[in-house]
Design a protein around this motif. Structure first.
Motif, PDB file in Angstrom:
ATOM      1  N   HIS A 212       0.846  -1.193   0.000  1.00  0.00           N
ATOM      2  CA  HIS A 212       0.000   0.000   0.000  1.00  0.00           C
ATOM      3  C   HIS A 212       0.882   1.244   0.000  1.00  0.00           C
ATOM      4  O   HIS A 212       1.973   1.260   0.576  1.00  0.00           O
ATOM      5  CB  HIS A 212      -0.887  -0.016   1.248  1.00  0.00           C
ATOM      6  CG  HIS A 212      -2.045   0.934   1.177  1.00  0.00           C
ATOM      7  ND1 HIS A 212      -1.903   2.301   1.320  1.00  0.00           N
ATOM      8  CD2 HIS A 212      -3.381   0.712   0.988  1.00  0.00           C
ATOM      9  CE1 HIS A 212      -3.089   2.878   1.225  1.00  0.00           C
ATOM     10  NE2 HIS A 212      -4.000   1.941   1.011  1.00  0.00           N
ATOM     11  N   TYR A 214       0.571   3.801   1.698  1.00  0.00           N
ATOM     12  CA  TYR A 214       0.813   4.217   3.081  1.00  0.00           C
ATOM     13  C   TYR A 214       2.070   3.544   3.626  1.00  0.00           C
ATOM     14  O   TYR A 214       2.907   4.198   4.273  1.00  0.00           O
ATOM     15  CB  TYR A 214      -0.396   3.865   3.953  1.00  0.00           C
ATOM     16  CG  TYR A 214      -0.171   4.137   5.420  1.00  0.00           C
ATOM     17  CD1 TYR A 214      -0.230   5.430   5.919  1.00  0.00           C
ATOM     18  CD2 TYR A 214       0.125   3.098   6.307  1.00  0.00           C
ATOM     19  CE1 TYR A 214      -0.001   5.693   7.265  1.00  0.00           C
ATOM     20  CE2 TYR A 214       0.352   3.347   7.652  1.00  0.00           C
ATOM     21  CZ  TYR A 214       0.287   4.640   8.124  1.00  0.00           C
ATOM     22  OH  TYR A 214       0.520   4.886   9.458  1.00  0.00           O
ATOM     23  N   THR A 217       5.190   5.010   1.949  1.00  0.00           N
ATOM     24  CA  THR A 217       5.502   6.347   2.468  1.00  0.00           C
ATOM     25  C   THR A 217       6.120   6.276   3.851  1.00  0.00           C
ATOM     26  O   THR A 217       7.054   7.021   4.172  1.00  0.00           O
ATOM     27  CB  THR A 217       4.223   7.211   2.501  1.00  0.00           C
ATOM     28  OG1 THR A 217       3.681   7.284   1.179  1.00  0.00           O
ATOM     29  CG2 THR A 217       4.519   8.612   2.996  1.00  0.00           C
ATOM     30  N   ARG A 218       5.616   5.376   4.707  1.00  0.00           N
ATOM     31  CA  ARG A 218       6.198   5.218   6.041  1.00  0.00           C
ATOM     32  C   ARG A 218       7.651   4.743   5.955  1.00  0.00           C
ATOM     33  O   ARG A 218       8.492   5.152   6.755  1.00  0.00           O
ATOM     34  CB  ARG A 218       5.365   4.230   6.873  1.00  0.00           C
ATOM     35  CG  ARG A 218       3.998   4.739   7.315  1.00  0.00           C
ATOM     36  CD  ARG A 218       4.099   5.888   8.319  1.00  0.00           C
ATOM     37  NE  ARG A 218       4.868   5.535   9.501  1.00  0.00           N
ATOM     38  CZ  ARG A 218       4.356   4.936  10.599  1.00  0.00           C
ATOM     39  NH1 ARG A 218       3.062   4.654  10.636  1.00  0.00           N
ATOM     40  NH2 ARG A 218       5.124   4.654  11.631  1.00  0.00           N
ATOM     41  N   GLU A 296      -2.467   1.892   9.895  1.00  0.00           N
ATOM     42  CA  GLU A 296      -1.422   2.272  10.839  1.00  0.00           C
ATOM     43  C   GLU A 296      -1.139   1.179  11.848  1.00  0.00           C
ATOM     44  O   GLU A 296       0.006   1.018  12.305  1.00  0.00           O
ATOM     45  CB  GLU A 296      -1.823   3.568  11.570  1.00  0.00           C
ATOM     46  CG  GLU A 296      -0.745   4.185  12.425  1.00  0.00           C
ATOM     47  CD  GLU A 296      -0.628   3.559  13.825  1.00  0.00           C
ATOM     48  OE1 GLU A 296       0.444   3.702  14.453  1.00  0.00           O
ATOM     49  OE2 GLU A 296      -1.622   2.939  14.282  1.00  0.00           O
TER      50      GLU A 296
END
Length: 338
Positions: A212, A214, A217-218, A296
């Motif tokens: 993903h 997300y 990016t993390r 998250e």
């Protein structure tokens, strides 16, 4: 023969141009990423851990349509129901898969089965003992995984230390994994007498990765000190199986108690979904392109080399950049790995 300073005997064995292997990250290393790595001259592994044979067949078919270069399929016998494992292997053999990559416990019967079918076997190990077991079982390549690695971490030794120890006693090609994300790392591995490197995190944060956005990016925002080694994300795996992840709300809630979690006693709480498939808190599932929900709180796998991964880019570009940097370093030193 080639005068490329990166060309090692491992390249000849695997049929790749440079000794950079794509780790078989479950869910993440799908055909698109594998094809990009292969076309750039590396050696890819499809991450098919516990996947339905129908998906394996479609992924292998799509990969072959995208490239004619060789690849391996990654399976985890110790973390897969025996009946499913049997059908996975049968599916791969029926498809004419030429190589398998295994991890975690060494299972000689499984290795013998695919070797008898004429396949190459790569085995990732975390200890010298496991390396010896794998070599005795007939594998062709050893991948020494250090504690720096993202995802599931088998041993507790530094990667280079473990790889060089195995190199001294093994007759097999040895690649190092764990925190490898730059051309400097690749050059260091070849200088140390190793045959290649395996990269996971560096390829997770690429356009073609099935992770993903997300998660990608993390990874680009994190460095090695942001990662945590814990066995809290253990649902679907044997008790005590540790993973390295980017710290999140789940790891913070552990209040430093990172180890000692029993999958039999952890709650089964759905926090996300992949289509109709629930994803549980404390599971080993990481967020994929298809995942919705509380991303998250999922396992955000990343190795300690994540600090060198600052952007999301095409996998081929990342691999070529690594290779060119390593060539320049080795040329400056006047050293070839032979």
């Amino acid at each position: 023969m080639t005068d490329d300073p990166l060309h090692t005997p491992l390249c000849d064995l695997l049929g790749c141009d440079v000794p950079i292997l794509l780790a078989g990250m479950g869910g993440v290393a799908r055909w698109e990423l594998a094809a990009a790595v292969a076309e750039a001259g590396g050696y890819p592994t499809l991450g098919m851990v516990r996947e339905d044979p129908a998906l394996i067949a479609s992924e292998v078919t799509a990969l072959r349509a995208a490239t004619d270069r060789p690849f391996a399929v990654n399976l985890i016998p110790a973390a897969t129901d025996p009946d499913l494992l049997d059908t996975q292997i049968e599916c791969c053999l029926d498809l004419g898969t030429g190589a398998f990559a295994f991890f975690w416990d060494v299972m000689p019967d499984v290795i013998a089965r695919v070797k008898q079918a004429g396949c190459l076997v790569l085995h990732q190990v975390g200890t010298i003992e496991a390396a010896s077991q794998a070599e005795n079982a007939g594998v062709d390549v050893l991948i020494a995984q250090g504690i720096e690695a993202g995802g599931h971490v088998h041993g507790r030794s530094a990667g280079f230390e473990l790889a060089q120890s195995i190199r001294r006693t093994s007759k097999l090609p040895v690649a190092v994994a764990g925190g490898i994300s730059t051309g400097t790392d690749l050059a260091a591995a070849l200088r140390a007498g190793l045959d290649g490197v395996q990269c996971g995190t560096a390829f997770l944060a690429t356009d073609e990765s099935f992770a993903h956005d997300y998660h990608k990016t993390r990874v680009t925002a994190a460095d090695g000190t942001d990662t945590v080694l814990t066995d809290a994300f253990v649902l679907n795996w044997p008790k005590g199986a540790a993973v390295r992840v980017i710290g999140n709300s789940v790891t913070k809630a552990l209040q430093g108690r990172y180890f000692g979690h029993d999958p039999a006693t952890l709650p089964r709480e759905t926090i996300a979904w992949d289509d109709t498939q629930p994803r549980l808190r404390f599971s080993t599932d990481s967020p994929l392109r298809t995942t919705t929900g509380d991303l998250e709180a999922m396992a955000l796998f990343a190795g300690q080399g994540t600090g060198a991964i600052n952007d999301i880019m095409p996998a081929g570009s990342r691999l070529r950049d690594m290779a060119e940097t390593a060539r320049q370093i080795l040329a400056q030193e006047g050293q070839s790995p032979g």
